[in-house]
Structure formats: C-alpha cells, structure tokens
Design an enzyme around this catalytic site. Structure first.
Site, PDB file in Angstrom:
ATOM      1  N   LYS A  13       0.837  -1.219   0.000  1.00  0.00           N
ATOM      2  CA  LYS A  13       0.000   0.000   0.000  1.00  0.00           C
ATOM      3  C   LYS A  13       0.860   1.254   0.000  1.00  0.00           C
ATOM      4  CE  LYS A  13      -1.907  -1.008   3.998  1.00  0.00           C
ATOM      5  NZ  LYS A  13      -1.246  -2.298   4.290  1.00  0.00           N
ATOM      6  N   ARG A  88      -9.414   1.307   8.571  1.00  0.00           N
ATOM      7  CA  ARG A  88      -8.955  -0.037   8.870  1.00  0.00           C
ATOM      8  C   ARG A  88      -9.977  -0.830   9.660  1.00  0.00           C
ATOM      9  NH1 ARG A  88      -3.276   0.573   8.768  1.00  0.00           N
ATOM     10  NH2 ARG A  88      -2.188  -1.378   9.028  1.00  0.00           N
ATOM     11  N   ARG A 127      12.042  -5.694   4.547  1.00  0.00           N
ATOM     12  CA  ARG A 127      11.757  -4.258   4.435  1.00  0.00           C
ATOM     13  C   ARG A 127      12.695  -3.449   5.313  1.00  0.00           C
ATOM     14  NH1 ARG A 127       5.886  -1.954   5.357  1.00  0.00           N
ATOM     15  NH2 ARG A 127       6.065  -3.094   7.316  1.00  0.00           N
ATOM     16  N   ARG A 160      11.517  -2.026  10.994  1.00  0.00           N
ATOM     17  CA  ARG A 160      10.472  -1.547  11.899  1.00  0.00           C
ATOM     18  C   ARG A 160      10.270  -2.509  13.068  1.00  0.00           C
ATOM     19  NH1 ARG A 160       5.413   0.158   8.174  1.00  0.00           N
ATOM     20  NH2 ARG A 160       4.341  -1.095   9.727  1.00  0.00           N
ATOM     21  N   ARG A 171      -0.342  -9.125  13.187  1.00  0.00           N
ATOM     22  CA  ARG A 171      -0.929  -8.074  12.342  1.00  0.00           C
ATOM     23  C   ARG A 171      -1.801  -8.675  11.239  1.00  0.00           C
ATOM     24  NH1 ARG A 171       4.337  -5.137  10.689  1.00  0.00           N
ATOM     25  NH2 ARG A 171       3.018  -3.965   9.259  1.00  0.00           N
TER      26      ARG A 171
END
Ligand code: AP5
Ligand code: MG
Ligand code: ZN
Length: 214
Positions: A13, A88, A127, A160, A171
């Site tokens: 996203k 969300r 990431r 992160r 998540r």
C-alpha cells in the site's frame, strides 16, 4: 481524486501510494507514518499508539479518526489525496463517510492490493525504512545504492519494530478480523477495485493507473 488503499500489512500500500502521490501531485496520508512520526517525537499520541503498534494491534478508533478527518480538511487536500492504512475498521470507514458527506464530498476509489499471507512474512523481514524521510526499501526487491543508507536523504535505515515475524503474524490476524470486512463494505458502495499485488511493483502501479484513468 480521493483514493483509499486497502490490503494486508506488507501488501505494498505504502509503496504504491507514494508513487501515485508523486504522479498525481496529491498528498499521501499514511496513518502508520503519522503514528511513527509521533513515536519518534515522543508525543502523547506517540506514546499511546506505540503500546498497540508494538503488539501488532490496531490503535483505538478514538485516537485515529479525528486525526485523519482534520488532515483531509487541510488546503493541500483540495485536489484529492491517497489514504494509506485508513480506514482499517468498519467504524473508521463509517466515520470517514460521514465526514465526507458533511463536506458534500465522497471517495472515488478503494484500491485493494491483493497479496496472499504466505508472501507477506517474507516481504516484511526484508523491508527497511528510513528514519529520516520514511522512504521504504527492500533488501532484495528495492535495494539502496549504499547498504543501510537512504537514497533520498542519506539517513540510516531500520527494520520496523513491528516487522518481527511473530508481530507480523499477529498483524495479519488482526487484518483478517478487522480490516478485510472493508472489502465488502466498499464493494457495496460500488467503488472497490482490485489489483494483483504479487507482481513487480511497476506492474502493480500500471494496473492502478489504468483503473484511475479508465
Ligand atoms: P501501517 O504503517 O499502515 O502498516 P501496515 O498496514 O501493517 O502496512 P505496512 O506499512 O506494513 O505495509 P504496506 O502495505 O504499506 O507495504 P509496503 O509498501 O511498505 O500501520 C502500522 C501500525 O499502525 C498498525 O499495525 C496499527 O497498529 C497502526 N495503525 C495504522 N493505521 C491505523 C488505523 N487506521 N487504525 C488503527 N491503527 C492503525 O511494502 C512492504 C514491503 O514489500 C517493502 O519492503 C516493499 O519494498 C516491498 N514491496 C512492495 N511492493 C512489492 C512488490 N510488488 N513486489 C515485491 N516487494 C514489494
Ligand atoms: Mg505502509
Ligand atoms: Zn530518507
């Protein structure tokens, strides 16, 4: 053009929203980025948000909705915007609809970037995010010119806190329970568009642009 990006954590996203914001010269509004900036600056909101984010849970709607509603009323949003990571939950979506209809306005598209859970965990561990400007990279798919250093601003890259595999699993679970119902919600409103998020990021981008310019 008023767009929301839907998709699992790690679906891409943010990657797509940044590219779209550049192309159409409209703001990219990521609630995750806003919370992370608040955490970095040690604000009250940041302290509260961190408790939830580090556990892979959603930040409560009370802390999230007004933030976004205030943001989209700012002048730079008059031509449109891309919301990334908001709404969300169904209550967030309803609150957004209400705020927009009060402004005599509405969303144009909800773009769902589809990536199966199996692909997600792999992506997230690779990431890296810039502590300075928030740019995201991937150690395999989108490497930086110098390892560990942001191409855009020269600051350091980090993994992160919520990208550890066990938090990613949580998540994903939260996504399926609380966010996936938004797909039906926007389908019902006739603005849902779906793209395959497993292909190369440039191909995903082209698919989205084709939808927006159809
Ligand atoms: P948020 O920051 O929104 O995280 P998220 O939804 O979990 O999504 P991500 O940012 O992890 O993934 P993404 O889809 O943006 O993927 P990306 O482009 O980076 O939210 C974090 C937390 O904040 C939440 O858990 C919650 O606690 C809180 N929060 C935020 N908004 C909230 C709200 N509205 N209500 C309540 N709480 C909220 O891509 C992932 C990786 O894959 C990158 O490394 C990228 O380079 C790579 N990649 C991207 N596209 C491709 C491709 N096509 N092929 C290969 N690799 C790719
Ligand atoms: Mg993101
Ligand atoms: Zn940077």
């Amino acid at each position: 053009m008023k767009i929301i990006m839907l998709g699992a954590p790690g679906a891409g996203k943010g990657t797509q929203a940044k590219m779209l914001a550049d192309k159409y010269e409209i703001p990219h509004i990521s609630t995750g980025d806003i919370f992370r900036a608040n955490i970095k600056n040690e604000t009250e909101l940041g302290k509260k948000a961190k408790e939830y984010m580090d556990k892979g849970l959603l930040v409560p709607d009370e802390l999230t909705v007004n933030l976004v509603v205030d943001r989209i009323k700012q002048d730079d949003c008059s031509k449109g915007y891309i919301l990334d990571g908001f709404p969300r939950t169904i209550p967030q979506a309803e609150a957004l609809d209400k705020a927009l209809s009060d402004l005599n306005d509405k969303l144009d598209y909800a773009i769902n970037v589809e990536v199966p859970d199996e692909n997600i965990v792999k992506r997230m561990s690779g990431r890296r995010a810039c502590v300075g400007c928030g740019a995201t990279y991937h150690i395999v798919h989108i490497p930086t010119k110098v390892e560990g250093i942001c191409d855009r601003c020269g600051k350091e890259l980090i993994l992160r806190d919520d990208d550890k595999p066990e938090t990613v699993e949580k998540r994903l679970k939260v996504y399926h329970e609380q966010t996936q119902p938004l797909i039906d919600y926007y389908q019902g409103k006739g603005i849902l568009k779906e793209v395959d998020g497993t292909v190369d990021m440039k191909e995903v981008f082209d698919a989205i642009v084709n939808i927006l310019e159809a």
